[in-house]
Design an enzyme around this catalytic site. Sequence first.
Site, PDB file in Angstrom:
ATOM      1  N   TRP A  21       0.832  -1.212   0.000  1.00 29.72           N
ATOM      2  CA  TRP A  21       0.000   0.000   0.000  1.00 29.72           C
ATOM      3  C   TRP A  21       0.863   1.255   0.000  1.00 29.72           C
ATOM      4  O   TRP A  21       0.389   2.350  -0.289  1.00 29.72           O
ATOM      5  CB  TRP A  21      -0.952   0.011   1.206  1.00 29.72           C
ATOM      6  N   GLU A  31       1.165  -1.947  12.975  1.00 34.64           N
ATOM      7  CA  GLU A  31       1.276  -3.418  13.021  1.00 34.64           C
ATOM      8  C   GLU A  31       1.641  -3.942  14.402  1.00 34.64           C
ATOM      9  O   GLU A  31       1.765  -5.149  14.587  1.00 34.64           O
ATOM     10  CB  GLU A  31       2.323  -3.882  12.007  1.00 34.64           C
ATOM     11  N   GLN A  70       3.520   3.104  13.764  1.00 35.84           N
ATOM     12  CA  GLN A  70       3.451   4.161  12.750  1.00 35.84           C
ATOM     13  C   GLN A  70       2.075   4.805  12.828  1.00 35.84           C
ATOM     14  O   GLN A  70       1.161   4.240  13.421  1.00 35.84           O
ATOM     15  CB  GLN A  70       3.672   3.570  11.377  1.00 35.84           C
TER      16      GLN A  70
HETATM   17  C1  BGC Z   1       4.995  -1.217   7.608  1.00 34.95           C
HETATM   18  C2  BGC Z   1       3.928  -1.353   6.539  1.00 34.95           C
HETATM   19  C3  BGC Z   1       4.595  -1.215   5.194  1.00 34.95           C
HETATM   20  C4  BGC Z   1       5.737  -2.204   5.051  1.00 34.95           C
HETATM   21  C5  BGC Z   1       6.521  -2.000   3.773  1.00 34.95           C
HETATM   22  C6  BGC Z   1       6.079  -2.252   7.384  1.00 34.95           C
HETATM   23  O1  BGC Z   1       7.084  -2.082   8.332  1.00 34.95           O
HETATM   24  O2  BGC Z   1       4.424  -1.406   8.890  1.00 34.95           O
HETATM   25  O3  BGC Z   1       2.980  -0.335   6.688  1.00 34.95           O
HETATM   26  O4  BGC Z   1       3.652  -1.441   4.192  1.00 34.95           O
HETATM   27  O5  BGC Z   1       6.650  -2.025   6.113  1.00 34.95           O
HETATM   28  O6  BGC Z   1       7.082  -0.727   3.719  1.00 34.95           O
END
Ligand code: BGC
Length: 759
Positions: free
Chosen positions: A357, A488, A602
């Site tokens: 995304w 996350e 984040q």
């Molecule tokens: C982030 C995601 C992101 C992914 C790739 C992860 O560490 O939490 O939001 O899409 O990295 O950049």
Amino acid sequence: MKQYLKHNDWQIIEEGFDPHYNRISESIFSLGNGRMGQRANFEEAYSGDTHQGTYVAGVYYPDKTRVGWWKNGYPEYFAKVLNAPAWTGIQIKIGKNELDLKKCKVSGFKRILDMKQGLLHRSFTATLPDGKKVKVDAKRFCSMADGEIGAIRYSITPINFSANATITFSVDADVVNKDSNYDEKFWNEISKEAKAGLAVVTAETKKTLFHVTTAITYAMHSAGKVVRGRVKANKKDKYADNVVTIPLKKEVETVIYKYAAILSSENHPKKKIQENAKKKLKDASLKGFDKLFSAHASVWAEIWRKCDITIEGDIAAQQGIRFNIFQLMQTYTGEDQRLNIGPKGFTGEKYGGSTYWDTEAYCLPFYLGTSDPKVGRNLLVYRHKHLQRAIENAQKLGFNKGAALYPMVTMNGEECHNEWEITFEEIHRNGAIAFAIYDYVRYTGDEKYLSEFGLEVLIGISRFWSQRITYSNAKQQYVMLGVTGPNEYENNVNNNWYTSYIACWTMEYTQHALDYVRRHDAAKFSKLMAAIKFEEKEETTRWADIRKKMYLGEDKKLGIYLQQDNFLDKELIPVKDLRHEDRPLNQKWSWDRILRSCYIKQADVLQGLYLFDDQFDNETIKRNFDFYEPLTVHESSLSPCVHVILASKIGYKEKAYEMYLRTSRLDLDDYNNDTEDGCHITSMAGTWMSVVKGFGGMRVKDGMLHFNPFIPDQWKSYSFRIEFRGHVINVKVSKTGVEMVRESGAPMQVVLNGTLTNV
Ligand code: BGC
């Protein structure tokens, strides 16, 4: 945080060789040209710690997922960006000793990434174990003028001896991926050829059957004369080389050129690929290094003319933004609809080179602001091409009637995420894809895109939301259970505010798109409605009902939106009170401890306030910022930029500046202790947004550009260039005011600090 690189406005400079930093530097000094790229591995042999990486755009391998407890819905495979055949090798042996910096005494080591011209430059003096001293000066680039060509100029000067040297010019397809799940090698050999002046290997990826042909040749000069030497051409499994023996004379420089043509079956018929590669290689070597380089450097000059951001008075900030723009433009040039932007670009294996995304939520605005609108359109069309797969993906999870769930991670439209248990509920990605359509149309005015591709995608996504959202009798409201928000560090939560908000917004925008297409393109509208069996009344009535009765958690007393149900039950200890030894949490704490904690990886609620900032007043944004930012560890590269933009909007200048340095120097200063895995390419677009949308306060409203700029105290001025609907303007913000100059296009009006202004 590490600060071993020198500050300079156009260059990244490493002085002195510290093997501990080698992997980090290999990431930072990476080169690419949109078609291919590589980590800054040494040309000569290196037996120390290194992560070898060469990548070709679009070439991947579906490595079987490794999970102990298989569950329905898990993806079958995780796409791996392939470590591709290495073409940069120039191994040098003098007498019995190999030139290998691990085994030599190294002095005067300097590595420079010249961002203005896209050149990697390295120089050093090495003392071999037998006391022989050589001076080396190596330059290389991946041509921006021809994405299939790479070239090296490697000069070697003996300081205290004369002796014969053997130089090996290799192509090596016997390479491994460090992230291979089963220690498997991913390439098979198709053919190889080695003769004086040429080595070619064609390799095929297992399962996906991509062919990559790598052909190399070379030339040597000393004291103004061509050096030929004795040549032995060798072949072994997946490998071909030329070993050339030449005399090296004390204090006389020998200059070695190596040229490579790297072709993939994505762009050439398999039957013709070797022939084409050899032809390309011949043409390139006839042109020679200097001509190839000057064509390459002119492409960079044009890129910088269009995309540069200048910052006066703060060299660290200037270097940071240029580094971000440089890496981004090396990764994706926007010409090929099949390609996208992997979070690590060509700088490492992590994230498998796949599409996240990140593209829609972070990269799109950069390309909209700096490039022809077709680049942004290509990024959108990429997702339209994957729509059928997104519908199948949703079906696998039990949804029907054309509901589309785009994958969290993909190469070809299928879900292929390794850490499935963390990311499968991150369905907010669907919202970002819908928002990108709105963002593109809002920016370019290209509403036709809705009839052509946009509406169909929006309906698929809205259908998904409407099935995924359920009605709670207890609450007498709609709820969205079992999701993972952008943060996350929480999995499987109920009523993540951001996801629910963007879901409702998508249904509203889809309604707008429906009305628009019906009004402006009735024929297309009827055709599409029939093709997707849209039951308009029933479906849109449910969307409207959901929008009216959706539960969006809020704490009235604190005046904040709730990231998810029960967030306030957590022990709310601000990040500043964490021990230094505990950071980064994802490397120091157990997953269980992270999940229970209040720490936010984040922007989550703040991600929503950033995307929809025109729907919230500054006081609301402030209250949420004051509550959530102190709990945010910014351990995703995507985090700081969102905070710069919001902090700028609410007048938190110092915070905005602090977060700007973090986003722009994330890799240069290795903030999150993970640059060795590769650079954070997608968040680099966020750095651009930090300046333009953050400090510059740029927004598009009602088809017009609005600016609300401020300048950080540390800066004298900053300037950027914006392409907007056929106009190009240069904006310069200094302590004394704002200057706007129209570079091309008809006179236009913008809104500057609330006042209509002619440009
Ligand atoms: C982030 C995601 C992101 C992914 C790739 C992860 O560490 O939490 O939001 O899409 O990295 O950049």
